[in-house]
Write an enzyme that holds these catalytic residues in place. Structure first.
Site, PDB file in Angstrom:
ATOM      1  N   ASP A 316      -2.520 -18.446 -55.491  1.00 32.17           N
ATOM      2  CA  ASP A 316      -2.033 -18.363 -54.125  1.00 32.17           C
ATOM      3  C   ASP A 316      -1.216 -16.965 -53.953  1.00 32.17           C
ATOM      4  OD1 ASP A 316      -1.634 -19.068 -51.339  1.00 32.17           O
ATOM      5  OD2 ASP A 316       0.313 -20.249 -51.892  1.00 32.17           O
ATOM      6  N   HIS A 317      -1.831 -15.832 -54.493  1.00 29.29           N
ATOM      7  CA  HIS A 317      -1.079 -14.722 -54.282  1.00 29.29           C
ATOM      8  C   HIS A 317      -1.588 -14.025 -53.062  1.00 29.29           C
ATOM      9  CE1 HIS A 317       0.770 -14.319 -58.559  1.00 29.29           C
ATOM     10  NE2 HIS A 317       1.734 -14.923 -57.680  1.00 29.29           N
TER      11      HIS A 317
END
Length: 623
Positions: A316-317
């Protein structure tokens, strides 16, 4: 001041003939998101005299639960335009805070679909036809999937736009996606007579609405173009999605908004991770155009260039913000650049016209995954310069040291989970992911000081524990996760060593840090003799020709000013609630103001508020 700095102060990196130095006409200050103001009435010598000039309360929380405000105010010709806790738009007298008009899309124009992403909104856009007495509009995108066009003078809907002033953004979506989470959370961008939007959409393992970047006619609401961020067969990049994994794919969305190079007719954005955020066994490949810096033709939506900063994201970067459009110096010559800050703590710097990295980027080996079905990408892009501005690993060497009991509790947790380098993938055992899902950098973004060449970015050091769990047999997906657990000690403080919040100045000409200081404070830890720790933060910086950086964002609910040359804190003031937004600065009748939304609540969970506060120097008696 060098020649480049002088030139930039005169024309700016993205010259906009509609802007006045006294105004703040876009959420990023200028269309390219520099967040720099030429105003210098408030400077290092007098900033200590700042006082509250006015406060305006939204009133949104009278009969509704507390909810944050993430809006950066716009100011044009003495009028301030804001969005409130519950998506209302208001026009205020920028000198007094007196309300001139307001528009409520939720109560006056109810819609059957609830806003996504908690209904947050980071601001509105202002458009003019360029004539002194001509048309002026406020464009307001709401996270329930609508775009409103309001007369900037009256707040009335423009009857020529969409259906009576309202554009349903879901109309072009596939039928199966029209009631799914979808809509803009960041302010629209304006180029000529075009309004451009990124959206928030689903990032879970099920079917999701597309994250395409879209453009509309500012006068009629007609869609002009759409860029597909998950390419279909026959389109460039489709081969980076194995089999048919591109179908019904969520994420890969520019939820952080877009910036515009007015002179070159280019749109810039950073895209998010592909769904599902933490497991990619059903999307083998690099997954373009997720996690990409994208440069598009503003008139047609055609791709000019792209650069993927993270392949096959499992963390989830997202790229949570568009790149800042700055001008840097190489061999004595100015180069138009795009500076992208990331959740991973890296800064990527590109030639704005070609996409060529201005500092070398290497593909370095990354750890594999042992989750059944997963194929983590074997390498990840790593800038040689600048160094990372956030922690990129976790082991015994950088656990918290604020107290023996705190370190002991951190050590006990460390033994339970996998940990190590920043690209260690999620696992069934559980992996401590560093940086966490809040970054590094987040939607707070960055500011650029053209007088020094410094990029100013605030960041967080707070890892997450990401543990995958098998889905039940009746689910269409293989794995879910155990929650967004943060790695904290027994007292609730981050279990990594401080600073937990940082403000960093990066010299874009050299690729080196000019300075780095903690941002924010836990007063109770200071009282225990713990050196300044900084805090997790949401809401970005602005920088002024007065040599100052203004930023709030910290959980100690203060607005601060820093010396832009040294990073020294030179002023701070308590706010009525946490200022989890980016401020603006402007001038009315020769008096400079700094304004900030104070909504509290949000991801930091402090007390909610409903105020916009403006600060200024005391008025002179003869004024």
């Amino acid at each position: 001041m060098n020649v480049l700095a002088s030139l930039l102060l005169l024309v700016g990196p993205t010259a906009d003939p509609l802007s006045d130095p006294a105004d703040w006409p876009a959420v990023g200050g200028d269309r390219g998101g520099m967040r720099f103001s030429e105003l210098n009435q408030i400077d290092r010598s007098n900033v200590g005299r700042l006082e509250q000039a006015w406060v305006w309360h939204t009133g949104d929380l009278v009969d509704r639960p507390g909810k944050t405000i993430e809006c950066t105010p716009l100011v044009v010709d003495g009028t301030m335009y804001v969005s409130t806790n519950y998506l209302r738009v208001a026009a205020l007298d920028a000198a007094t805070g007196e309300e001139r008009w307001s528009f409520d899309p939720l109560r006056d124009h109810p819609f059957p679909i609830q806003p996504t992403s908690g209904g947050v909104n980071r601001g509105v856009a202002w458009w003019s036809d360029g004539e002194p007495d001509g048309e002026r509009r406020i464009l307001h995108g709401t996270s329930d999937g609508r775009l409103f066009s309001l007369d900037a003078r009256t707040g009335k809907l423009d009857p020529n736009f969409g259906e009576g002033g309202v554009r349903d953004l879901r109309t072009e979506l596939p039928p199966a996606a029209r009631r799914l989470p979808y809509g803009p959370t960041s302010a629209p961008a304006i180029f000529e007579d075009i309004v451009i939007l990124g959206v928030s959409n689903g990032e879970g393992p099920g079917v999701a609405a597309p994250g395409d970047i879209r453009a509309f006619d500012v006068r009629t609401g007609a869609q002009l173009w759409s860029f597909r961020t998950v390419p279909a067969p026959g389109e460039f990049g489709n081969d980076t999605w194995a089999d048919d994994s591109w179908k019904n794919r969520g994420g890969a969305n520019a939820w952080g908004g877009v910036n515009v190079d007015v002179d070159r007719g280019l749109v810039f954005c950073g895209t998010g991770s592909a769904a599902f955020d933490f497991y990619g066994g059903d999307r083998h490949g690099e997954n373009l155009f997720a996690n990409c810096v994208l440069a598009l033709n503003a008139r047609t939506g055609e791709r000019v260039w792209h650069f993927q900063t993270l392949h096959h994201d499992l963390w989830d970067h997202d790229l949570p913000t568009p790149p800042v459009l700055a001008t840097v110096e190489r061999d004595g010559k100015p180069i138009a650049a795009a500076a992208q800050v990331t959740k991973t703590g890296y800064l990527f710097l590109f030639n704005r016209e070609t996409g060529e990295p201005l500092f070398d980027v290497e593909e370095r080996p990354a750890p594999p995954s042992d989750v059944p079905g997963e194929q983590a990408w074997p390498t990840q892009p790593t800038p040689v310069k600048p160094p990372p501005f956030a922690a990129r690993h976790l082991d015994e060497s950088n656990l918290t040291k604020i107290g023996e009991a705190n370190r002991r509790s951190a050590m006990e947790q460390l033994k339970k989970f996998r940990h190590g380098p920043g690209n260690a993938p999620p696992s069934l055992q559980g992996t401590i992911v560093t940086p966490g899902t809040h970054g590094g950098a987040n939607w707070s973004g960055a500011a650029f000081d053209p007088t020094s060449g410094y990029l100013i970015v605030n960041s967080t050091n707070l890892p997450n524990i990401m543990q995958l769990v098998p889905a039940s047999a009746n689910n269409r997906y293989r794995y879910g996760h155990a929650g967004y657990d943060q790695f904290r000690d027994h007292e609730g403080y981050p279990a990594i060593e401080p600073p937990w919040g940082l403000l960093t100045a990066i010299d874009l000409n050299s690729g080196e840090f000019a300075w780095q200081v903690p941002l924010g404070e836990y007063p109770e830890l200071t009282a225990r003799g713990v050196p300044l720790t900084g805090t997790e933060n949401f809401g970005g910086p602005i920088v002024t020709a007065g040599g100052l950086i203004f930023i709030a964002g910290t959980r100690d609910e203060r607005l601060r000013a820093f010396d832009a040359a040294t990073g020294e804190e030179v002023w701070s003031a308590a706010l009525p609630a946490g200022g989890y937004a980016t401020p603006c600065t402007y001038a009315v009748n020769g008096r400079q103001y700094v304004a900030i939304a104070c909504g509290g609540a949000g991801k930091l969970g402090t007390a909610a508020g409903d105020a916009f506060v403006a600060f200024a120097l005391p008025e002179e008696p003869n004024r």
